[in-house]
Enzyme design. Structure first.
Site, PDB file in Angstrom:
ATOM      1  CG  ASP A 157      -1.836  -1.310   1.564  1.00 11.29           C
ATOM      2  OD1 ASP A 157      -2.558  -1.440  -0.022  1.00 11.29           O
ATOM      3  OD2 ASP A 157      -1.563  -1.798   2.238  1.00 11.29           O
ATOM      4  CG  HIS A 185      -4.000  -5.384   3.045  1.00 12.73           C
ATOM      5  ND1 HIS A 185      -3.334  -4.199   2.603  1.00 12.73           N
ATOM      6  CD2 HIS A 185      -3.714  -6.587   2.714  1.00 12.73           C
ATOM      7  CE1 HIS A 185      -3.123  -4.812   0.951  1.00 12.73           C
ATOM      8  NE2 HIS A 185      -3.224  -6.146   0.958  1.00 12.73           N
TER       9      HIS A 185
HETATM   10  P1  NAX Z   1      -2.757 -18.152  -4.500  1.00 11.00           P
HETATM   11  O1  NAX Z   1      -3.746 -18.752  -4.348  1.00 11.00           O
HETATM   12  O2  NAX Z   1      -1.444 -18.320  -5.785  1.00 11.00           O
HETATM   13  O3  NAX Z   1      -1.342 -19.044  -3.643  1.00 11.00           O
HETATM   14  C1  NAX Z   1      -1.909 -19.661  -2.576  1.00 11.00           C
HETATM   15  C2  NAX Z   1      -1.259 -20.749  -1.787  1.00 11.00           C
HETATM   16  O4  NAX Z   1      -1.040 -21.092  -0.611  1.00 11.00           O
HETATM   17  C3  NAX Z   1      -1.589 -21.679  -2.988  1.00 11.00           C
HETATM   18  O5  NAX Z   1      -0.843 -22.682  -3.465  1.00 11.00           O
HETATM   19  C4  NAX Z   1      -2.100 -22.573  -1.575  1.00 11.00           C
HETATM   20  O6  NAX Z   1      -2.609 -23.847  -1.717  1.00 11.00           O
HETATM   21  C5  NAX Z   1      -1.362 -22.084  -0.729  1.00 11.00           C
HETATM   22  N1  NAX Z   1      -2.318 -22.419   0.952  1.00 11.00           N
HETATM   23  C6  NAX Z   1      -3.170 -22.297   1.082  1.00 11.00           C
HETATM   24  N2  NAX Z   1      -3.373 -23.152   2.547  1.00 11.00           N
HETATM   25  C7  NAX Z   1      -2.234 -23.103   2.984  1.00 11.00           C
HETATM   26  C8  NAX Z   1      -1.482 -23.529   3.946  1.00 11.00           C
HETATM   27  N3  NAX Z   1      -2.511 -23.808   5.430  1.00 11.00           N
HETATM   28  N4  NAX Z   1      -0.825 -23.587   4.336  1.00 11.00           N
HETATM   29  C9  NAX Z   1       0.597 -23.387   3.391  1.00 11.00           C
HETATM   30  N5  NAX Z   1      -0.092 -23.659   1.809  1.00 11.00           N
HETATM   31  C10 NAX Z   1      -1.380 -22.794   2.253  1.00 11.00           C
HETATM   32  O7  NAX Z   1      -2.625 -16.758  -3.732  1.00 11.00           O
HETATM   33  P2  NAX Z   1      -1.531 -15.795  -3.877  1.00 11.00           P
HETATM   34  O8  NAX Z   1      -1.980 -14.591  -5.354  1.00 11.00           O
HETATM   35  O9  NAX Z   1      -0.762 -15.935  -3.918  1.00 11.00           O
HETATM   36  O10 NAX Z   1      -2.005 -14.684  -2.911  1.00 11.00           O
HETATM   37  C11 NAX Z   1      -1.743 -15.102  -1.432  1.00 11.00           C
HETATM   38  C12 NAX Z   1      -2.383 -14.166  -0.376  1.00 11.00           C
HETATM   39  O11 NAX Z   1      -1.770 -13.032  -0.557  1.00 11.00           O
HETATM   40  C13 NAX Z   1      -3.658 -13.969  -0.636  1.00 11.00           C
HETATM   41  O12 NAX Z   1      -3.841 -14.354   0.592  1.00 11.00           O
HETATM   42  C14 NAX Z   1      -4.198 -12.649  -1.265  1.00 11.00           C
HETATM   43  O13 NAX Z   1      -5.040 -12.134  -0.610  1.00 11.00           O
HETATM   44  C15 NAX Z   1      -2.447 -11.913  -0.428  1.00 11.00           C
HETATM   45  N6  NAX Z   1      -2.315 -10.561  -0.688  1.00 11.00           N
HETATM   46  C16 NAX Z   1      -1.904  -9.983   0.648  1.00 11.00           C
HETATM   47  C17 NAX Z   1      -1.353  -8.344   0.283  1.00 11.00           C
HETATM   48  C18 NAX Z   1      -0.801  -7.434   0.800  1.00 11.00           C
HETATM   49  O14 NAX Z   1      -0.351  -6.321   0.872  1.00 11.00           O
HETATM   50  N7  NAX Z   1      -0.744  -8.081   2.340  1.00 11.00           N
HETATM   51  C19 NAX Z   1      -1.116  -8.081  -1.973  1.00 11.00           C
HETATM   52  C20 NAX Z   1      -0.816  -9.284  -2.483  1.00 11.00           C
HETATM   53  C21 NAX Z   1      -2.259 -10.701  -2.071  1.00 11.00           C
HETATM   54  O15 NAX Z   1      -4.010 -10.021  -2.599  1.00 11.00           O
END
Ligand code: NAX
Length: 330
Positions: A157, A185
Site C-alpha cells: 500500500d 490492509h
Molecule cells: P494463490 O492462491 O496463488 O496462492 C496461495 C497458496 O497458498 C496456494 O498454493 C495454496 O495451496 C497455499 N495455501 C493455502 N493454505 C495453506 C496452508 N494452510 N499452508 C500452506 N499453504 C497454503 O494466492 P496468491 O496470489 O499467492 O496470494 C496469497 C495471499 O496474499 C492471498 O491471501 C492474497 O489475498 C494475499 N495478498 C496480500 C497482499 C498484502 O498486501 N498483504 C497483497 C497481495 C495479495 O492480495
C-alpha cells in the site's frame, strides 16, 4: 551465516514471484546464505516442488537447501523468518465470518507450530489476507513468542501510494518519502501524506500547487486509488497483484532484518496503545526497524481530518478482532 526462511503458500502466485528474489539475495543481502522451507497444503505440493526444481536450475550461489513439505512441524523447523503467504481466499457465497474462520484454522495452527519449532528469534510476516487479523490469530497462538515479532504487510500500500504521488507530481518515485499507511490492509486503510516529502520538500505544498484543494484531491482521487488498487489490478490484468506484492514483501522483510536507519516506513504491528489504537490490535503505523525489531514512530500527531480516517480503519480492525474472538480463534 545461513538464514532459514519458511514460506507458506510457496506453490502459489506470490510464492513463485518471491522465491527467486529471496534466492538471489534481494531480501537478506548479497552475503547471506539461505535455507528455504516451502510449506504447502497437499493440493499445492506439486507446484511447490516444481518451483524447487527451478530454484535448483537457477544455480543460486546463496541458496544452500530447499525443502518442500506439507507438515508445519517440518516447515517451520529452525525458521528465522516465516513468511505466511498461503491463505484461504474468499469463495463464492462465503460470508466474512466464514472467511475469518477458514483463515483462523490456518493461522492458529501455524502460530502454534512456529512457537514449537521455529528458531528462538523468529520473525513472522503475514501477507495472506485478511493480513492484520491473520497476524493477530497467529500471534495469539504462538505461546512464548512475543507479539512484537509478528507483522502484517502494508508495504505494498505504501509503495502504491508513493507511485501515485510520483505520477501526480511528475517526480521520480525515489524522491518520495515519509508516506504512512494507517490501519487495516483493506479498502478502509488511510494512506497519509501529511508528512511526506518530494525531494525533501513537503508533498502537501507540491500538491497544493498542482491540485488547489489538497484534501479534496486526496479524498476523491488519491485515497480511493491507493486503497482500491488491488481491484484495479485485477480488472486490468485479469489476475491479482503478484510481482508487486512479492516486491513489497521483499522490501518489508529486508527493512525489518537490515534496519531502516532514520527512514520511516509502514507496517502493521501490535499496538501498545500508540496513537489511541486499542492495545493488542495489529494495525499499520509509521515504523522504523532497529536491531531486527519494528518500532512504532511516535509523535507524528494526525490532525482531525486524518484522525477521522484512521479511526474508521481501526474500527474495522476492532470488528474483525471481535469476530475472531467470538469464534474462539484468539
Ligand atoms: P494463490 O492462491 O496463488 O496462492 C496461495 C497458496 O497458498 C496456494 O498454493 C495454496 O495451496 C497455499 N495455501 C493455502 N493454505 C495453506 C496452508 N494452510 N499452508 C500452506 N499453504 C497454503 O494466492 P496468491 O496470489 O499467492 O496470494 C496469497 C495471499 O496474499 C492471498 O491471501 C492474497 O489475498 C494475499 N495478498 C496480500 C497482499 C498484502 O498486501 N498483504 C497483497 C497481495 C495479495 O492480495
Amino acid at each position: 551465516m545461513t538464514t532459514t526462511v519458511t514460506l507458506t503458500g510457496a506453490g502459489g502466485q506470490i510464492g513463485y514471484a518471491l522465491l527467486f528474489r529471496i534466492a538471489a539475495g534481494d531480501m537478506l543481502g548479497p552475503d547471506e546464505k539461505v535455507r528455504l522451507r516451502l510449506l504447502e497444503i497437499p493440493a499445492g505440493i506439486a507446484a511447490a516442488e516444481g518451483a524447487a526444481l527451478e530454484l535448483q536450475d537457477g544455480a543460486f550461489g546463496l541458496l544452500e537447501h530447499v525443502e518442500v513439505t506439507d507438515d508445519p512441524a517440518v516447515g517451520f523447523d529452525g525458521a528465522d523468518h516465516a513468511l505466511l503467504v498461503g491463505a484461504r481466499p474468499r469463495g463464492p457465497g462465503m460470508e466474512r465470518g466464514d472467511l475469518l474462520a477458514a483463515n483462523g484454522s490456518i493461522f492458529g495452527p501455524q502460530g502454534a507450530a512456529i512457537a514449537a519449532h521455529a528458531a528462538p528469534g523468529v520473525r513472522v510476516t503475514v501477507v495472506g489476507n485478511p493480513a492484520n487479523t491473520n497476524a493477530l490469530i497467529a500471534a495469539a497462538a504462538a505461546d512464548g513468542v512475543p507479539a512484537e515479532r509478528f507483522s502484517a504487510l502494508t508495504r505494498l500500500d505504501e509503495n502504491r501510494a508513493r507511485g501515485q504521488l510520483a505520477a501526480a507530481l511528475n517526480a521520480p518515485v525515489a524522491d518520495i518519502a515519509g508516506v504512512t499507511i494507517w490501519g487495516n490492509h483493506s479498502a478502509t486503510q488511510f494512506p497519509d501524506v501529511a508528512r511526506a516529502t518530494v525531494a525533501g520538500r513537503p508533498v502537501w505544498d507540491a500538491l497544493a500547487e498542482q491540485t488547489g484543494d489538497v484534501r479534496a484531491w486526496l479524498d476523491s482521487t488519491f485515497i480511493p486509488r491507493v486503497a482500491k488498487r488491488g481491484a484495479e489490478i485485477i480488472q486490468v490484468r485479469g489476475s491479482s497483484s503478484v510481482a508487486s506484492a512479492a516486491n513489497a514483501t521483499i522490501d518489508h522483510v529486508r527493512d525489518g532484518a537490515l534496519g531502516t536507519g532514520e527512514r520511516r516506513t509502514s507496517a502493521a504491528v501490535i499496538s501498545h496503545g500508540e496513537y489511541g489504537v486499542p492495545e493488542g490490535l495489529i494495525s499499520s503505523f509509521p515504523v522504523r526497524a532497529v536491531d531486527g525489531a519494528w518500532q512504532i514512530v511516535e509523535g507524528l500527531y494526525p490532525d482531525d481530518w486524518a484522525r477521522e480516517r484512521i479511526d474508521r480503519s481501526v474500527a474495522e480492525l476492532v470488528e474483525e478482532r471481535d469476530a475472531v474472538r467470538a469464534l474462539g480463534l484468539i
